[in-house]
Design an enzyme around this catalytic site. Structure first.
Site, PDB file in Angstrom:
ATOM      1  N   LYS A  99       0.836  -1.211   0.000  1.00 50.01           N
ATOM      2  CA  LYS A  99       0.000   0.000   0.000  1.00 50.01           C
ATOM      3  C   LYS A  99       0.861   1.248   0.000  1.00 50.01           C
ATOM      4  O   LYS A  99       0.516   2.248  -0.631  1.00 50.01           O
ATOM      5  CB  LYS A  99      -0.948   0.019   1.209  1.00 50.01           C
ATOM      6  CG  LYS A  99      -2.046  -1.024   1.123  1.00 50.01           C
ATOM      7  CD  LYS A  99      -3.390  -0.398   0.820  1.00 50.01           C
ATOM      8  CE  LYS A  99      -4.378  -1.375   0.197  1.00 50.01           C
ATOM      9  NZ  LYS A  99      -5.074  -2.204   1.142  1.00 50.01           N
ATOM     10  N   LYS A 127      -3.729 -10.016  -7.108  1.00 48.30           N
ATOM     11  CA  LYS A 127      -5.002 -10.453  -6.508  1.00 48.30           C
ATOM     12  C   LYS A 127      -6.155  -9.558  -6.985  1.00 48.30           C
ATOM     13  O   LYS A 127      -5.936  -8.384  -7.310  1.00 48.30           O
ATOM     14  CB  LYS A 127      -4.888 -10.494  -4.984  1.00 48.30           C
ATOM     15  CG  LYS A 127      -4.999  -9.161  -4.336  1.00 48.30           C
ATOM     16  CD  LYS A 127      -5.268  -9.239  -2.845  1.00 48.30           C
ATOM     17  CE  LYS A 127      -5.451  -7.807  -2.398  1.00 48.30           C
ATOM     18  NZ  LYS A 127      -5.714  -7.513  -1.078  1.00 48.30           N
ATOM     19  N   LYS A 181     -10.694  -4.052  -5.580  1.00 49.55           N
ATOM     20  CA  LYS A 181     -11.999  -3.425  -5.810  1.00 49.55           C
ATOM     21  C   LYS A 181     -12.071  -2.451  -6.996  1.00 49.55           C
ATOM     22  O   LYS A 181     -13.077  -1.806  -7.190  1.00 49.55           O
ATOM     23  CB  LYS A 181     -12.461  -2.734  -4.518  1.00 49.55           C
ATOM     24  CG  LYS A 181     -12.891  -3.749  -3.451  1.00 49.55           C
ATOM     25  CD  LYS A 181     -13.176  -3.126  -2.107  1.00 49.55           C
ATOM     26  CE  LYS A 181     -13.456  -4.192  -1.054  1.00 49.55           C
ATOM     27  NZ  LYS A 181     -13.280  -3.750   0.316  1.00 49.55           N
TER      28      LYS A 181
END
Ligand code: TYM
Length: 323
Positions: free
Chosen positions: A113, A194, A197
């Site tokens: 992140k 992965k 969203k």
């Protein structure tokens, strides 16, 4: 034996089939087996990456509707908002003071992140896992159903529980992830990453049948079935969860003998997913038409959660010498 189960989902956008297969589906199963379940929306965790206030409120309602439409029943589970149970942040502060910077710096999610949001690496992103440990340990659970990407955080939670117990006396259980092998559903557009969203890489639970087919059609496969392809592996992983055994075996056989047509696999998969979520789509629409009802459910759940959370926090404060 009934277990105590805790898990949460960030309020950072509507849910995709990775969230569903990796987490929400297990939540509903565990609830319906009669376990003592605490499920929440991690709206405070959603503040650690860039957000807009209006979107945050809308996302919170979307995630609440996703939970309820998927089968979370507020009569059976304690279902609430993280920010409405103040004990979460208070216990997180205590855990912050027991956790070394080294442990937090090692978390892969923090590294990923902070690479993605280079300009705005806030302190919340670093201490994300101590809030998560507080979310979990307040309810003294035995199981924490999460996808593969969250297992490292659950491991840190176990370490924090062990450290606390050794220093201040047995207080917390050391909870485990629920699946022996937690799942990782990959992105449709780039199956080496992965599913997350954003963008066309994710199948949202309320996507229309046409949208599901459109997204699946774009997913990369292989020109030759014998070729090792992460995209094909991912489609089969998803197929395994939505198809009956016969259909799954039939496509697996075609894959092995190289007779498979990926367009047929994608059409079949699109239909299976669209049918699986037909009821869900209807229920979610009905729920979102009554946001006041969703808010009532969350407020009532918060009251139930707070009773348990308060008892744990009092125990913790007494043990560490806060008077
Ligand atoms: P979030 O919202 O990112 O993800 C919610 C759940 O979905 C799982 N998941 C996946 N599983 C399989 N394949 C994927 N592609 C995939 N993407 C997401 C996640 O592993 C997660 O189980 N930190 C948590 C929220 C949280 C929490 C907690 C969870 C806050 N406090 C306490 C458990 C206990 C998260 O990342 O949510």
């Amino acid at each position: 034996m009934k277990e105590t189960i805790v898990s949460g989902i960030r309020a950072s956008g509507k849910l995709h089939i990775g969230n569903y297969l990796g987490a929400l589906k297990q939540f509903v199963e565990l609830q319906n087996e009669g376990n003592n379940c605490f499920f929440f929306i991690a709206d405070l965790h959603a503040l650690t990456t860039p957000f807009e206030p209006k979107e945050l409120s809308q996302n919170t309602l979307e995630v609440a509707a996703d939970y309820l439409a998927a089968g979370i029943d507020p009569k059976k589970s304690t279902f609430f908002l993280q920010s409405q149970v103040l004990e979460h942040t208070e216990l997180a502060w205590i855990f912050n003071s027991l956790t070394s910077l080294g442990e937090l710096n090692r978390m892969t999610q923090f590294k990923e992140k902070s690479d993605q949001h280079k300009e705005g690496i806030n302190a919340g992103l670093l201490t994300y896992p101590t809030l998560m440990a507080a979310d979990i340990l307040l309810y003294k659970p035995t199981g924490v159903p999460v996808g593969d990407d969250q297992t490292q955080h659950v491991e840190l939670t176990r370490n924090i529980a062990r450290k606390f117990n050794n220093r201040f006396g047995k207080t917390f259980p050391e909870p485990k992830t629920y699946l022996r092998k937690p799942l990782r559903i990959m992105s449709l557009s780039d199956p080496t990453k992965k599913m997350s969203k954003t963008g066309d890489e994710a199948l949202m639970l309320d996507d229309s049948p046409a949208e599901i087919l459109r997204k699946l059609k774009k997913a990369p496969t292989a020109t030759d079935a014998k070729q090792e392809s992460p995209g094909v592996g991912n489609l089969f992983l998803i197929l395994e969860h939505f198809a009956d055994k016969k259909t799954f075996k039939s496509f697996s056989r075609q894959q092995e003998d190289n007779s498979i047509k990926y367009s047929e696999l994608k059409n079949a998969l699109a239909k299976l997913i669209a049918d699986h979520f037909a009821n869900f789509r209807k229920k979610k629409q009905q729920l979102l038409a009554r946001p006041d009802q969703i808010q009532d459910i969350l407020v009532q759940g918060g009251t139930k959660a707070r009773k348990v959370a308060q008892a744990t926090l009092i125990e913790v404060k007494t043990k560490i010498g806060l008077i």
